[in-house]
Design an enzyme around this catalytic site. Structure first.
Site, PDB file in Angstrom:
ATOM      1  N   SER A 147     -42.135 -56.891  35.752  1.00 30.57           N
ATOM      2  CA  SER A 147     -42.069 -58.023  34.937  1.00 30.57           C
ATOM      3  C   SER A 147     -40.544 -58.383  34.960  1.00 30.57           C
ATOM      4  CB  SER A 147     -42.712 -58.053  33.781  1.00 30.57           C
ATOM      5  OG  SER A 147     -42.287 -58.821  32.909  1.00 30.57           O
ATOM      6  N   TYR A 200     -44.120 -53.138  25.582  1.00 28.98           N
ATOM      7  CA  TYR A 200     -44.101 -53.736  26.797  1.00 28.98           C
ATOM      8  C   TYR A 200     -42.825 -53.640  27.551  1.00 28.98           C
ATOM      9  CZ  TYR A 200     -45.427 -57.090  30.684  1.00 28.98           C
ATOM     10  OH  TYR A 200     -45.555 -57.879  31.708  1.00 28.98           O
TER      11      TYR A 200
HETATM   12  C1  BGC Z   1     -45.581 -61.024  29.998  1.00 28.78           C
HETATM   13  C2  BGC Z   1     -45.869 -62.647  29.507  1.00 28.78           C
HETATM   14  C3  BGC Z   1     -44.828 -63.435  29.452  1.00 28.78           C
HETATM   15  C4  BGC Z   1     -44.034 -63.350  30.913  1.00 28.78           C
HETATM   16  C5  BGC Z   1     -42.802 -64.409  30.741  1.00 28.78           C
HETATM   17  C6  BGC Z   1     -44.860 -61.284  31.268  1.00 28.78           C
HETATM   18  O1  BGC Z   1     -44.405 -60.176  31.798  1.00 28.78           O
HETATM   19  O2  BGC Z   1     -46.818 -60.617  30.342  1.00 28.78           O
HETATM   20  O3  BGC Z   1     -46.474 -62.282  28.277  1.00 28.78           O
HETATM   21  O4  BGC Z   1     -45.349 -64.689  29.032  1.00 28.78           O
HETATM   22  O5  BGC Z   1     -43.613 -62.196  31.241  1.00 28.78           O
HETATM   23  O6  BGC Z   1     -41.934 -64.104  29.739  1.00 28.78           O
END
Ligand code: BGC
Length: 255
Positions: A143, A156
């Protein structure tokens, strides 16, 4: 075809980005093992879609936060298709809780599903690749938040930060075996993980305003890059992260 006759495991493969990767990889000639933990009917209909388009896919219900689940997936790939070429560590969850709010249980679950699974998935897939003697690819769906804070989603961010260094370190360790390890880092994507944001017009408007391209990504836009990174088109790319985020990380209010 970019992935002709390659066998690809996709964890969390029956929804969101995982589902899009299954369809995109199958369309490029790959044989797919779809891992899932819920909604077997989604897996069956996804397999039917792959088969209707002339591809091959099988499903396996396996909890990737345990080594036994990961091992079962590798075995399934070998049994069904003879070998393994690509592992996509896609399964992931988030709690949207801050450091002050997150419980021990929430922390553990996020870290087990997002990071422990990628770590031991990398280990088990790499052992299989070494046994086969012709390299392989481990693609971690990370991410933007592997490198960019998301206040209110701390566990996360910790898991994706760990994934960042997993990829860099394992990529260096495994390079001599012809194994590439990569992170694909989406920004905001139209998937169930973002359902609450998409359902709230105000939140969606401010999210879109923060993205230089002005909108969230479609899962297919992430899947296309996943196919390219898993294929020989990217034969010289390893130990690094590729961002597909509409520019969100570089967004600036122009002070
Ligand atoms: C997350 C989302 C978030 C996106 C952008 C992703 O990794 O799971 O919740 O909206 O990143 O910030």
């Amino acid at each position: 075809m970019l992935l002709k006759d390659k066998t690809v495991i996709v964890t969390g493969g029956n929804s969101g980005i995982g589902e899009a990767i299954v369809l995109a990889a199958a369309a490029e000639g790959a044989n797919i093992v779809i891992d899932y933990v819920a909604h077997p009917e989604e897996t069956s209909s996804l397999i039917a879609r792959v088969e209707e388009a002339g591809g091959k896919a099988v499903g396996l219900e396996a909890d990737i936060s345990s080594l036994a689940g990961l091992q079962a997936l590798v075995q399934k790939a070998v049994e069904a298709f003879g070998s393994l070429d690509v592992l996509v560590n896609n399964a992931g969850i988030e709690t949207r809780t801050s450091v002050l709010e997150t419980s021990e249980e929430q922390y553990q679950k996020v870290l087990d599903i997002n990071l422990k699974s990628a770590f031991f998935g990398t280990q088990l897939a790499a052992k299989q690749f070494i046994l086969q003697g012709r390299g392989g690819v481990i693609l971690n769906i990370s991410s933007v938040h592997e490198d960019w804070p998301m206040p209110g989603n701390t566990a996360y961010c910790v898991s994706k930060g760990g994934m960042r260094m997993l990829t860099r370190t394992a990529g260096v360790e495994l390079g001599e075996h012809g194994i590439r390890v990569l992170n694909l880092c989406p920004g905001a994507v139209e998937t169930p993980i973002n359902a609450s944001t998409m359902a709230d017009a105000g939140k969606l408007k401010s999210l879109n305003a923060a993205i230089p391209l002005g909108r969230m990504a479609k899962p297919e836009e992430i899947a296309r890059m996943a196919v390219v990174l898993a294929s020989n088109t990217s034969a010289y790319v390893t130990s690094t992260s590729v961002f597909v985020d509409g520019g969100i990380m570089q967004g600036s209010v122009g002070l």
